[in-house]
Design a protein around this motif. Structure first.
Motif, PDB file in Angstrom:
ATOM      1  N   HIS A 256      -4.094 -13.151   5.720  1.00 52.29           N
ATOM      2  CA  HIS A 256      -4.276 -12.016   6.624  1.00 52.29           C
ATOM      3  C   HIS A 256      -3.129 -11.048   6.540  1.00 52.29           C
ATOM      4  N   VAL A 263      -3.803  -2.983   2.528  1.00 51.28           N
ATOM      5  CA  VAL A 263      -4.568  -1.848   3.047  1.00 51.28           C
ATOM      6  C   VAL A 263      -3.729  -0.576   2.905  1.00 51.28           C
ATOM      7  N   ASN A 264      -2.434  -0.714   3.242  1.00 49.84           N
ATOM      8  CA  ASN A 264      -1.547   0.445   3.126  1.00 49.84           C
ATOM      9  C   ASN A 264      -1.380   0.896   1.689  1.00 49.84           C
ATOM     10  N   MET A 266      -3.271   0.391  -0.859  1.00 52.33           N
ATOM     11  CA  MET A 266      -4.506   1.002  -1.351  1.00 52.33           C
ATOM     12  C   MET A 266      -4.715   2.382  -0.715  1.00 52.33           C
ATOM     13  N   PHE A 268      -2.539   4.463   0.617  1.00 48.39           N
ATOM     14  CA  PHE A 268      -1.643   5.522   0.195  1.00 48.39           C
ATOM     15  C   PHE A 268      -1.754   5.813  -1.288  1.00 48.39           C
ATOM     16  N   SER A 270      -4.629   5.934  -2.710  1.00 47.59           N
ATOM     17  CA  SER A 270      -5.729   6.895  -2.699  1.00 47.59           C
ATOM     18  C   SER A 270      -5.238   8.260  -2.233  1.00 47.59           C
ATOM     19  N   ASP A 333      -6.962  -8.393  -3.745  1.00 43.44           N
ATOM     20  CA  ASP A 333      -7.830  -8.500  -2.562  1.00 43.44           C
ATOM     21  C   ASP A 333      -8.859  -9.605  -2.756  1.00 43.44           C
TER      22      ASP A 333
ATOM     23  N   ASP B  13       1.223  -1.493  12.458  1.00 42.91           N
ATOM     24  CA  ASP B  13       1.552  -1.062  11.103  1.00 42.91           C
ATOM     25  C   ASP B  13       1.495   0.461  11.030  1.00 42.91           C
ATOM     26  N   GLY B  15       1.854   2.460   8.610  1.00 41.02           N
ATOM     27  CA  GLY B  15       1.042   2.955   7.488  1.00 41.02           C
ATOM     28  C   GLY B  15      -0.411   3.029   7.881  1.00 41.02           C
ATOM     29  N   HIS B  16      -0.887   1.942   8.473  1.00 41.55           N
ATOM     30  CA  HIS B  16      -2.280   1.926   8.920  1.00 41.55           C
ATOM     31  C   HIS B  16      -2.527   3.039   9.931  1.00 41.55           C
ATOM     32  N   LEU B  19      -2.824   6.292   8.188  1.00 43.72           N
ATOM     33  CA  LEU B  19      -4.090   6.420   7.463  1.00 43.72           C
ATOM     34  C   LEU B  19      -5.250   6.659   8.423  1.00 43.72           C
ATOM     35  N   THR B  97      -7.797  -6.434  10.294  1.00 41.98           N
ATOM     36  CA  THR B  97      -8.019  -7.041   8.968  1.00 41.98           C
ATOM     37  C   THR B  97      -8.850  -8.319   9.061  1.00 41.98           C
ATOM     38  N   THR B  98      -8.901  -8.878  10.278  1.00 41.67           N
ATOM     39  CA  THR B  98      -9.611 -10.150  10.427  1.00 41.67           C
ATOM     40  C   THR B  98     -11.115  -9.946  10.324  1.00 41.67           C
ATOM     41  N   ASP B  99     -11.728 -10.645   9.346  1.00 43.89           N
ATOM     42  CA  ASP B  99     -13.189 -10.533   9.264  1.00 43.89           C
ATOM     43  C   ASP B  99     -13.841 -11.878   9.584  1.00 43.89           C
ATOM     44  N   LYS B 118     -10.852  -3.695   8.513  1.00 43.85           N
ATOM     45  CA  LYS B 118     -10.150  -2.770   7.614  1.00 43.85           C
ATOM     46  C   LYS B 118     -10.395  -3.235   6.195  1.00 43.85           C
ATOM     47  N   PRO B 119     -11.176  -2.531   5.433  1.00 50.11           N
ATOM     48  CA  PRO B 119     -11.381  -2.964   4.057  1.00 50.11           C
ATOM     49  C   PRO B 119     -10.226  -2.464   3.206  1.00 50.11           C
ATOM     50  N   VAL B 120      -9.925  -3.263   2.159  1.00 50.25           N
ATOM     51  CA  VAL B 120      -8.848  -2.838   1.277  1.00 50.25           C
ATOM     52  C   VAL B 120      -9.316  -1.653   0.441  1.00 50.25           C
ATOM     53  N   ASN B 121     -10.613  -1.683   0.150  1.00 50.28           N
ATOM     54  CA  ASN B 121     -11.177  -0.554  -0.584  1.00 50.28           C
ATOM     55  C   ASN B 121     -11.033   0.701   0.275  1.00 50.28           C
ATOM     56  N   TYR B 122     -10.255   1.650  -0.277  1.00 54.17           N
ATOM     57  CA  TYR B 122      -9.892   2.794   0.557  1.00 54.17           C
ATOM     58  C   TYR B 122     -11.081   3.669   0.886  1.00 54.17           C
ATOM     59  N   GLU B 123     -11.977   3.769  -0.077  1.00 57.83           N
ATOM     60  CA  GLU B 123     -13.145   4.617   0.163  1.00 57.83           C
ATOM     61  C   GLU B 123     -13.915   4.107   1.376  1.00 57.83           C
TER      62      GLU B 123
END
Lengths: 509, 146
Positions: A256, A263-264, A266, A268, A270, A333, B13, B15-16, B19, B97-99, B118-123
Motif C-alpha cells: 500500500h 501514484v505521485n 506516475m 507527475f 504524466s 504497479d 501526501d 503530491g497527491h 494532482l 490507494t486501498t482497493d 487511486k489508480p497508478v495509471n494516471y489517465e
C-alpha cells in the motif's frame, strides 16, 4: 547416562548373573559329589563295623563251642554237647560270611583263609572229642583235648582274628576320618558356595537397583523432555504463525505504502509529459519567430510550428525517457498488485466442501475456450475423482495451470492438454500434461519462486501464477511437482488429501 | 445553491493533493479547496473548538478523504463526520490507494458517498478526478440542518 555406559552396565549384569549361575551349578555338583563320597565312606565304616562284629561273633561261637566241649567232657551233661554242636554249626557260616565281607581286602584274605582252615580242623576236633565222650571214652577225649594242640590252635585263631580286628580297626579309623573329611569338605563347599552366591546376589541386587534408579531418572527426564518439546513446538508454532501474520501484514502495508508514491511518480510523469508538449511547442514557436525575423523577406511559411532537427531529437529523447519511466511504473504497479493479491489470498479462510472435480474443470475450460481455439489446442478431461477441498482454491490452481499450458505451447504445433486424476491412499493425484515447449530441468525449482520465470520471455506475466498455485496446494495440505524437458511438454502433478478437513490450512502456518 | 461549496481535502501526501487539485481545476471546478495534511488538523477545522461543529452548521461542505493518514485513521474521521448532527449530510468522497473489498464495504456502511481508488495509471486517475469534478458541479449539497 551415555549409551556406552548403559551397554557396559548391561553387559556387566549379564556376566554377573551368568557367573552366579555357574557358581551355583559348580556348588551343586561339588556338594552332590562330596555328599555321595561321604555316604560311601559311611557305608565303608559300617562295613568295617560289620566285619568286626562278624569276627567277634565267630570268636564268641568258637569260645562257646570250646567251653561247651570242656563242660561236656567234665560233666557229661548232654545239653553241653548240644550247645557245643550248635555253636560249632554257627561258626562256619559266620566265617563264610566274613570271608565274603573281606573278599576285597588283600590283607584279610589269607588270614581268613587260614582261620577257616584252622577253624574247620578245630571244629572237627570238637566233634571227635564229643563223639569220644559220648562213647564214654572220657580219658581218650581228655587226652585228645590235652594232646591235639587244640589250645595252640585256638590261640592261633585268636591271634589271627585279633590281627583281622586290628586291620579292621585301622580301616575303621581310616574310613571314619575319610568320611569326616568328605563331610567337612561338602560342608565347606556348600558354605563357600552359598557365600559366593549371596555375594553375587547382593551385587546383582545393587546393580539392578542402580540401573532401576538410572531408568527412573531417564524416564523422568524423558517425560520432562516430552513436555518441554510439546511446549517448544507450541511456542515455535505460535512464533511461526505470528511471523507469518507479520509478513502478511508487512507485505500488505508495504504494497500500500509503495503504491502511494507510485501514484505521485506516475501523476507527475504524466504532468511532465504535458509540460514537455508545452515546452517543445514553445520552443518551436520561438525558433520560428526567430527564423521569421531573420528571413522576413520570405515569410511565406505558416501552419503548425515545426521543430528544428536538434530540437526534434531532444523531444524524442524526452519521450523515450518518459516512456521507460511509465512502463517501469506500470510493471511495478503490477508487481505490487500481485503481492497484494497473494496476501489477500493468504488471509482468506478455506472452506472444505465436496467438489465435483470434472464439473469444476469443465467450467474453467469453457472460460478459456476462446484462447484454446486461438492456439488450436484441445483440452481433454479424463475421468476425475471427487474431492473434499476449498472450491475457490482448486479453481485458482487449475485455471492457473491450464492457463500456463495454453500460454506456453510450441509454435506451429497443435496443443494437446490432458487433465488426469486418480485416487491413492487417501490422496487424490491430478496431472495436467501438455505437449508445449517444456521447461529446462534446471529451472524446475525456479518456476515455483515468486517473480521468477523460465524460458523465452515472450508472454506477459509477472511470475506469480505457479508460486501462488504452490502456496495454495500447500495450504490445502498437498504437494506439487513438475516433470518436463525442453521441447517435450510438461506435466504438473498435484497431490491433495482426498478429504481435507481444513484444520491445518486455516492456521496459516 | 445559496453559497458555494467548500471542498475540504484531507490528504497527507502533498503530491497527491497537488494532482487532485490540478485535475479538479482542469475539470472546471473553481470552488474553494482547503487542504489538510493531517487528520488532526482537519478534525480541528471541521469540529471547531467545541468539538460539535456548530460553526459549520450552515456551511456547504464536501470532504475528500484519504484513508491512510499518518496520525488518524480515515475510517475514524469518516465515522465522526457521519455521527455528527451538523456534518452528517456533508458528502464524503473517499479517495485512497486501498482497493480492498472489505475496506470499501466498511466505508459505504459508515456512510461514505463515493469511494474512489487511486489508480497508478494516471489517465484513469485524472479521469476519475475529472468525473468527480463533474459530480461536484451537479450535486446539490444540502444546507446543514439546524
Amino acid at each position: 547416562m551415555t549409551t556406552e555406559a548403559a551397554r557396559r552396565r548391561a553387559f556387566f549384569q549379564i556376566t554377573l548373573l551368568s557367573l552366579a549361575f555357574l557358581v551355583l551349578v559348580v556348588i551343586a555338583v561339588a556338594s552332590f559329589y562330596w555328599l555321595q563320597k561321604a555316604r560311601e565312606d559311611s557305608a565303608w565304616v559300617a562295613h568295617t563295623l560289620e566285619v568286626q562284629n562278624q569276627i567277634s561273633l565267630a570268636q564268641l561261637q568258637m569260645r562257646r563251642a570250646e567251653s561247651a566241649e570242656r563242660g561236656y567232657v567234665l560233666l557229661r551233661q548232654e545239653d553241653f554237647a548240644q550247645e557245643c554242636i550248635e555253636a560249632s554249626e554257627q561258626v562256619l557260616p559266620l566265617l563264610d560270611k566274613l570271608k565274603g565281607l573281606v573278599a576285597d581286602n588283600s590283607v584279610q584274605r589269607p588270614l581268613i583263609d587260614e582261620v577257616l582252615q584252622r577253624s574247620e580242623s578245630r571244629l572237627g576236633l570238637f566233634k571227635r572229642v564229643i563223639d569220644l565222650a559220648r562213647q564214654d571214652r572220657t580219658d581218650d577225649a581228655r587226652a585228645l583235648i590235652r594232646d591235639s594242640g587244640g589250645r595252640e590252635s585256638m590261640a592261633r585263631i585268636r591271634d589271627m582274628m585279633d590281627q583281622m580286628r586290628t586291620e579292621e580297626e585301622r580301616l575303621f579309623r581310616y574310613r571314619t576320618s575319610e568320611a569326616d573329611r568328605s563331610q567337612s569338605l561338602a560342608t565347606i563347599v556348600t558354605t563357600i558356595g552359598s557365600a559366593v552366591v549371596l555375594l553375587l546376589a547382593g551385587m546383582s541386587i545393587f546393580l539392578v537397583r542402580t540401573s532401576a534408579k538410572a531408568r527412573d531418572v531417564a524416564e523422568a527426564q524423558l517425560r520432562e523432555n516430552n513436555l518441554n518439546l510439546e511446549s517448544t513446538v507450541e511456542t515455535r508454532t505460535a512464533d511461526l504463525r505470528e511471523a507469518n501474520e507479520e509478513i502478511q501484514r508487512f507485505a500488505y502495508i508495504v504494497s500500500h505504502d509503495l503504491r502511494s508514491p507510485l501514484v505521485n511518480i506516475m501523476g507527475f510523469t504524466s504532468e511532465l509529459e504535458e509540460l514537455r508538449g508545452d515546452i517543445f511547442r514553445r520552443i518551436a514557436t520561438l525558433s520560428r519567430e526567430v527564423a521569421d525575423k531573420q528571413n522576413a523577406q520570405n515569410a511565406d511559411s505558416d501552419g503548425e510550428a515545426e521543430l528544428e532537427a536538434p530540437d526534434k531529437q531532444l523531444s524524442e529523447d524526452f519521450t523515450e525517457a518518459l516512456g521507460f519511466i511509465k512502463s517501469s511504473i506500470g510493471k511495478m504497479d503490477r508487481l505490487i498488485s500481485a503481492i497484494l493479491n497473494l496476501t489477500r489470498e493468504g488471509r482468506r479462510e478455506f472452506q472444505p466442501v465436496p467438489i465435483d472435480t470434472r464439473e469444476l474443470i469443465e467450467n474453467i475450460v469453457s472460460t478459456v475456450a476462446h484462447q484454446a481455439a486461438e492456439a488450436e489446442a484441445q483440452i481433454r478431461i479424463e475421468p476425475l475423482p471427487e474431492i473434499v477441498s476449498d472450491r475457490l482454491a482448486l479453481e485458482q490452481i487449475f485455471s492457473n495451470l491450464i492457463d500456463n499450458a495454453l500460454k506456453y505451447l510450441r509454435h506451429g504445433v497443435p496443443g494437446d492438454i490432458t487433465i488426469r486424476g486418480r485416487q491413492k491412499l487417501g490422496f487424490v493425484i491430478f496431472e495436467i500434461a501438455d505437449n508445449g515447449r517444456g521447461i529446462d530441468p534446471k529451472d524446475h525449482q525456479r518456476i515455483f519462486d515468486l517473480f521468477r520465470r523460465a524460458g523465452t520471455q515472450d508472454r506477459p506475466g509477472q511470475g506469480i501464477g505457479l508460486a501462488h498455485v504452490r502456496a495454495l496446494v500447500r495450504r490445502l495440505g498437498g504437494t506439487m511437482s513438475v516433470s518436463s524437458a525442453l521441447g517435450q511438454g510438461s506435466t504438473f502433478t498435484i497431490t491433495l488429501p482426498a478429504r481435507w478437513s481444513g484444520a491445518k490450512g486455516n492456521s496459516r502456518v | 445553491m445559496s453559497q458555494p461549496v467548500t471542498i475540504i481535502m484531507i490528504e497527507d501526501d502533498e503530491g497527491h493533493a497537488r494532482l487532485i487539485e490540478r485535475n479538479i481545476r482542469r475539470s472546471g471546478v473553481n470552488n474553494e479547496i482547503i487542504p489538510f495534511t493531517s487528520g488532526t488538523a482537519a478534525l480541528n477545522y471541521l469540529f471547531g473548538d467545541d468539538g460539535q461543529a456548530t460553526h459549520n452548521k450552515h456551511r456547504a461542505l464536501l470532504v475528500l478523504l484519504d484513508l491512510n493518514l499518518p496520525d488518524a485513521s480515515g475510517i475514524d474521521i469518516l465515522r465522526k463526520i457521519k455521527e455528527n448532527d451538523h456534518l452528517k449530510t456533508t458528502p464524503v468522497v473517499v479517495l485512497t490507494t486501498t482497493d480492498d473489498a472489505h475496506e470499501i464495504k466498511r466505508c459505504y456502511e459508515l456512510g461514505c458517498n463515493v469511494y474512489i481508488t487511486k489508480p497508478v495509471n494516471y489517465e484513469s486517475f485524472a479521469n476519475a478526478i475529472r468525473q468527480l469534478g463533474l459530480f461536484f458541479s451537479v450535486i446539490q449539497v444540502p444546507e446543514a440542518s439546524t
